[in-house]
Motif scaffolding. Structure first.
Motif, PDB file in Angstrom:
ATOM      1  N   ASP A 189       0.828  -1.212   0.000  1.00  0.00           N
ATOM      2  CA  ASP A 189       0.000   0.000   0.000  1.00  0.00           C
ATOM      3  C   ASP A 189       0.864   1.264   0.000  1.00  0.00           C
ATOM      4  O   ASP A 189       0.591   2.212  -0.737  1.00  0.00           O
ATOM      5  N   CYS A 190       1.910   1.287   0.801  1.00  0.00           N
ATOM      6  CA  CYS A 190       2.801   2.446   0.855  1.00  0.00           C
ATOM      7  C   CYS A 190       3.593   2.591  -0.450  1.00  0.00           C
ATOM      8  O   CYS A 190       3.838   3.703  -0.906  1.00  0.00           O
ATOM      9  N   CYS A 191       3.974   1.474  -1.056  1.00  0.00           N
ATOM     10  CA  CYS A 191       4.678   1.512  -2.344  1.00  0.00           C
ATOM     11  C   CYS A 191       3.794   2.113  -3.427  1.00  0.00           C
ATOM     12  O   CYS A 191       4.252   2.937  -4.223  1.00  0.00           O
ATOM     13  N   LEU A 192       2.530   1.728  -3.457  1.00  0.00           N
ATOM     14  CA  LEU A 192       1.609   2.261  -4.460  1.00  0.00           C
ATOM     15  C   LEU A 192       1.373   3.756  -4.246  1.00  0.00           C
ATOM     16  O   LEU A 192       1.348   4.528  -5.208  1.00  0.00           O
ATOM     17  N   SER A 193       1.246   4.189  -2.997  1.00  0.00           N
ATOM     18  CA  SER A 193       0.979   5.604  -2.725  1.00  0.00           C
ATOM     19  C   SER A 193       2.197   6.486  -2.993  1.00  0.00           C
ATOM     20  O   SER A 193       2.043   7.650  -3.326  1.00  0.00           O
ATOM     21  N   ARG A 194       3.402   5.948  -2.888  1.00  0.00           N
ATOM     22  CA  ARG A 194       4.626   6.733  -3.099  1.00  0.00           C
ATOM     23  C   ARG A 194       5.235   6.550  -4.493  1.00  0.00           C
ATOM     24  O   ARG A 194       6.274   7.126  -4.789  1.00  0.00           O
ATOM     25  N   GLY A 195       4.609   5.711  -5.317  1.00  0.00           N
ATOM     26  CA  GLY A 195       5.091   5.543  -6.685  1.00  0.00           C
ATOM     27  C   GLY A 195       6.198   4.511  -6.863  1.00  0.00           C
ATOM     28  O   GLY A 195       6.800   4.432  -7.928  1.00  0.00           O
ATOM     29  N   TYR A 196       6.489   3.716  -5.833  1.00  0.00           N
ATOM     30  CA  TYR A 196       7.503   2.668  -5.950  1.00  0.00           C
ATOM     31  C   TYR A 196       6.959   1.430  -6.667  1.00  0.00           C
ATOM     32  O   TYR A 196       7.728   0.602  -7.143  1.00  0.00           O
ATOM     33  N   ALA A 197       5.656   1.272  -6.709  1.00  0.00           N
ATOM     34  CA  ALA A 197       5.012   0.134  -7.371  1.00  0.00           C
ATOM     35  C   ALA A 197       3.959   0.674  -8.326  1.00  0.00           C
ATOM     36  O   ALA A 197       3.451   1.780  -8.152  1.00  0.00           O
ATOM     37  N   SER A 198       3.656  -0.127  -9.335  1.00  0.00           N
ATOM     38  CA  SER A 198       2.633   0.284 -10.292  1.00  0.00           C
ATOM     39  C   SER A 198       1.951  -0.954 -10.865  1.00  0.00           C
ATOM     40  O   SER A 198       2.474  -2.063 -10.774  1.00  0.00           O
ATOM     41  N   TYR A 199       0.783  -0.731 -11.435  1.00  0.00           N
ATOM     42  CA  TYR A 199       0.053  -1.800 -12.099  1.00  0.00           C
ATOM     43  C   TYR A 199       0.432  -1.815 -13.570  1.00  0.00           C
ATOM     44  O   TYR A 199       0.657  -0.765 -14.168  1.00  0.00           O
ATOM     45  N   LYS A 200       0.521  -3.004 -14.149  1.00  0.00           N
ATOM     46  CA  LYS A 200       0.690  -3.118 -15.590  1.00  0.00           C
ATOM     47  C   LYS A 200      -0.074  -4.344 -16.060  1.00  0.00           C
ATOM     48  O   LYS A 200      -0.382  -5.240 -15.272  1.00  0.00           O
ATOM     49  N   THR A 201      -0.400  -4.369 -17.341  1.00  0.00           N
ATOM     50  CA  THR A 201      -1.148  -5.478 -17.913  1.00  0.00           C
ATOM     51  C   THR A 201      -0.187  -6.380 -18.676  1.00  0.00           C
ATOM     52  O   THR A 201       0.572  -5.917 -19.510  1.00  0.00           O
ATOM     53  N   GLU A 202      -0.224  -7.656 -18.325  1.00  0.00           N
ATOM     54  CA  GLU A 202       0.653  -8.629 -18.972  1.00  0.00           C
ATOM     55  C   GLU A 202      -0.166  -9.888 -19.250  1.00  0.00           C
ATOM     56  O   GLU A 202      -0.763 -10.449 -18.329  1.00  0.00           O
ATOM     57  N   LYS A 203      -0.207 -10.288 -20.503  1.00  0.00           N
ATOM     58  CA  LYS A 203      -0.970 -11.465 -20.944  1.00  0.00           C
ATOM     59  C   LYS A 203      -2.438 -11.356 -20.544  1.00  0.00           C
ATOM     60  O   LYS A 203      -3.060 -12.321 -20.104  1.00  0.00           O
ATOM     61  N   GLY A 204      -2.972 -10.144 -20.631  1.00  0.00           N
ATOM     62  CA  GLY A 204      -4.383  -9.927 -20.336  1.00  0.00           C
ATOM     63  C   GLY A 204      -4.727  -9.831 -18.867  1.00  0.00           C
ATOM     64  O   GLY A 204      -5.887  -9.686 -18.507  1.00  0.00           O
ATOM     65  N   GLU A 205      -3.740  -9.902 -17.982  1.00  0.00           N
ATOM     66  CA  GLU A 205      -3.984  -9.813 -16.545  1.00  0.00           C
ATOM     67  C   GLU A 205      -3.306  -8.577 -15.976  1.00  0.00           C
ATOM     68  O   GLU A 205      -2.214  -8.208 -16.390  1.00  0.00           O
ATOM     69  N   LYS A 206      -3.946  -7.958 -15.013  1.00  0.00           N
ATOM     70  CA  LYS A 206      -3.407  -6.786 -14.341  1.00  0.00           C
ATOM     71  C   LYS A 206      -2.532  -7.255 -13.178  1.00  0.00           C
ATOM     72  O   LYS A 206      -3.001  -7.966 -12.288  1.00  0.00           O
ATOM     73  N   ILE A 207      -1.246  -6.875 -13.206  1.00  0.00           N
ATOM     74  CA  ILE A 207      -0.312  -7.297 -12.162  1.00  0.00           C
ATOM     75  C   ILE A 207       0.354  -6.071 -11.544  1.00  0.00           C
ATOM     76  O   ILE A 207       0.359  -4.993 -12.125  1.00  0.00           O
ATOM     77  N   ILE A 208       0.933  -6.256 -10.364  1.00  0.00           N
ATOM     78  CA  ILE A 208       1.663  -5.194  -9.685  1.00  0.00           C
ATOM     79  C   ILE A 208       3.146  -5.479  -9.828  1.00  0.00           C
ATOM     80  O   ILE A 208       3.603  -6.609  -9.623  1.00  0.00           O
ATOM     81  N   THR A 209       3.917  -4.425 -10.163  1.00  0.00           N
ATOM     82  CA  THR A 209       5.352  -4.586 -10.279  1.00  0.00           C
ATOM     83  C   THR A 209       6.058  -3.509  -9.447  1.00  0.00           C
ATOM     84  O   THR A 209       5.570  -2.381  -9.330  1.00  0.00           O
ATOM     85  N   PHE A 210       7.183  -3.871  -8.847  1.00  0.00           N
ATOM     86  CA  PHE A 210       7.997  -2.929  -8.083  1.00  0.00           C
ATOM     87  C   PHE A 210       9.058  -2.275  -8.949  1.00  0.00           C
ATOM     88  O   PHE A 210       9.779  -1.400  -8.495  1.00  0.00           O
ATOM     89  N   PHE A 211       9.200  -2.722 -10.167  1.00  0.00           N
ATOM     90  CA  PHE A 211      10.280  -2.265 -11.015  1.00  0.00           C
ATOM     91  C   PHE A 211       9.775  -1.268 -12.055  1.00  0.00           C
ATOM     92  O   PHE A 211       8.677  -1.434 -12.595  1.00  0.00           O
ATOM     93  N   PRO A 212      10.548  -0.234 -12.359  1.00  0.00           N
ATOM     94  CA  PRO A 212      10.096   0.797 -13.286  1.00  0.00           C
ATOM     95  C   PRO A 212       9.826   0.234 -14.680  1.00  0.00           C
ATOM     96  O   PRO A 212      10.502  -0.700 -15.112  1.00  0.00           O
ATOM     97  N   GLY A 213       8.844   0.824 -15.359  1.00  0.00           N
ATOM     98  CA  GLY A 213       8.488   0.389 -16.706  1.00  0.00           C
ATOM     99  C   GLY A 213       9.478   0.874 -17.733  1.00  0.00           C
ATOM    100  O   GLY A 213      10.437   1.577 -17.448  1.00  0.00           O
ATOM    101  N   ASP A 214       9.221   0.492 -18.964  1.00  0.00           N
ATOM    102  CA  ASP A 214      10.116   0.868 -20.065  1.00  0.00           C
ATOM    103  C   ASP A 214       9.969   2.313 -20.431  1.00  0.00           C
ATOM    104  O   ASP A 214       8.996   2.922 -20.423  1.00  0.00           O
TER     105      ASP A 214
END
Length: 67
Positions: A42-67
Protein backbone atom coordinates in the motif's frame (compact mmCIF):
# COMPACT_ATOMS: atom_id res chain seq x y z
CA UNK A 1 18.74 -0.80 -5.17
CA UNK A 2 15.18 -2.16 -5.08
CA UNK A 3 14.37 -5.72 -4.11
CA UNK A 4 10.85 -7.17 -4.24
CA UNK A 5 10.35 -9.64 -1.37
CA UNK A 6 7.77 -11.92 0.25
CA UNK A 7 7.36 -11.89 4.03
CA UNK A 8 8.27 -15.19 5.65
CA UNK A 9 8.81 -13.82 9.15
CA UNK A 10 7.85 -10.74 11.18
CA UNK A 11 8.41 -7.67 8.94
CA UNK A 12 7.28 -4.13 9.68
CA UNK A 13 6.68 -1.35 7.16
CA UNK A 14 8.92 1.66 7.84
CA UNK A 15 6.25 4.17 6.74
CA UNK A 16 2.94 3.01 8.27
CA UNK A 17 4.55 0.66 10.88
CA UNK A 18 2.10 -2.12 10.03
CA UNK A 19 3.31 -5.70 10.49
CA UNK A 20 3.13 -7.73 7.28
CA UNK A 21 1.46 -11.11 7.22
CA UNK A 22 3.14 -14.30 6.05
CA UNK A 23 3.26 -14.39 2.23
CA UNK A 24 2.58 -10.66 1.78
CA UNK A 25 4.71 -8.78 -0.75
CA UNK A 26 6.93 -5.84 0.22
CA UNK A 27 9.81 -3.77 -1.16
CA UNK A 28 13.28 -3.29 0.28
CA UNK A 29 15.09 -0.12 -0.80
CA UNK A 30 18.81 -0.22 -0.05
CA UNK A 31 20.67 3.06 -0.66
CA UNK A 32 24.43 3.13 -0.38
CA UNK A 33 25.53 4.25 3.07
CA UNK A 34 22.03 4.17 4.52
CA UNK A 35 20.00 1.56 6.34
CA UNK A 36 17.62 -0.57 4.28
CA UNK A 37 13.99 0.51 4.30
CA UNK A 38 10.99 -1.83 4.00
CA UNK A 39 7.70 -0.69 2.45
CA UNK A 40 4.38 -2.54 2.35
CA UNK A 41 2.48 -2.77 -0.93
CA UNK A 42 0.00 0.00 0.00
CA UNK A 43 2.80 2.45 0.85
CA UNK A 44 4.68 1.51 -2.34
CA UNK A 45 1.61 2.26 -4.46
CA UNK A 46 0.98 5.60 -2.73
CA UNK A 47 4.63 6.73 -3.10
CA UNK A 48 5.09 5.54 -6.68
CA UNK A 49 7.50 2.67 -5.95
CA UNK A 50 5.01 0.13 -7.37
CA UNK A 51 2.63 0.28 -10.29
CA UNK A 52 0.05 -1.80 -12.10
CA UNK A 53 0.69 -3.12 -15.59
CA UNK A 54 -1.15 -5.48 -17.91
CA UNK A 55 0.65 -8.63 -18.97
CA UNK A 56 -0.97 -11.46 -20.94
CA UNK A 57 -4.38 -9.93 -20.34
CA UNK A 58 -3.98 -9.81 -16.54
CA UNK A 59 -3.41 -6.79 -14.34
CA UNK A 60 -0.31 -7.30 -12.16
CA UNK A 61 1.66 -5.19 -9.69
CA UNK A 62 5.35 -4.59 -10.28
CA UNK A 63 8.00 -2.93 -8.08
CA UNK A 64 10.28 -2.26 -11.02
CA UNK A 65 10.10 0.80 -13.29
CA UNK A 66 8.49 0.39 -16.71
CA UNK A 67 10.12 0.87 -20.07
Amino acid sequence: MRCGCIAISKVQCDICHRFLEYGERYLVVDDEGEQSQRFCLDCCLSRGYASYKTEKGEKIITFFPGD
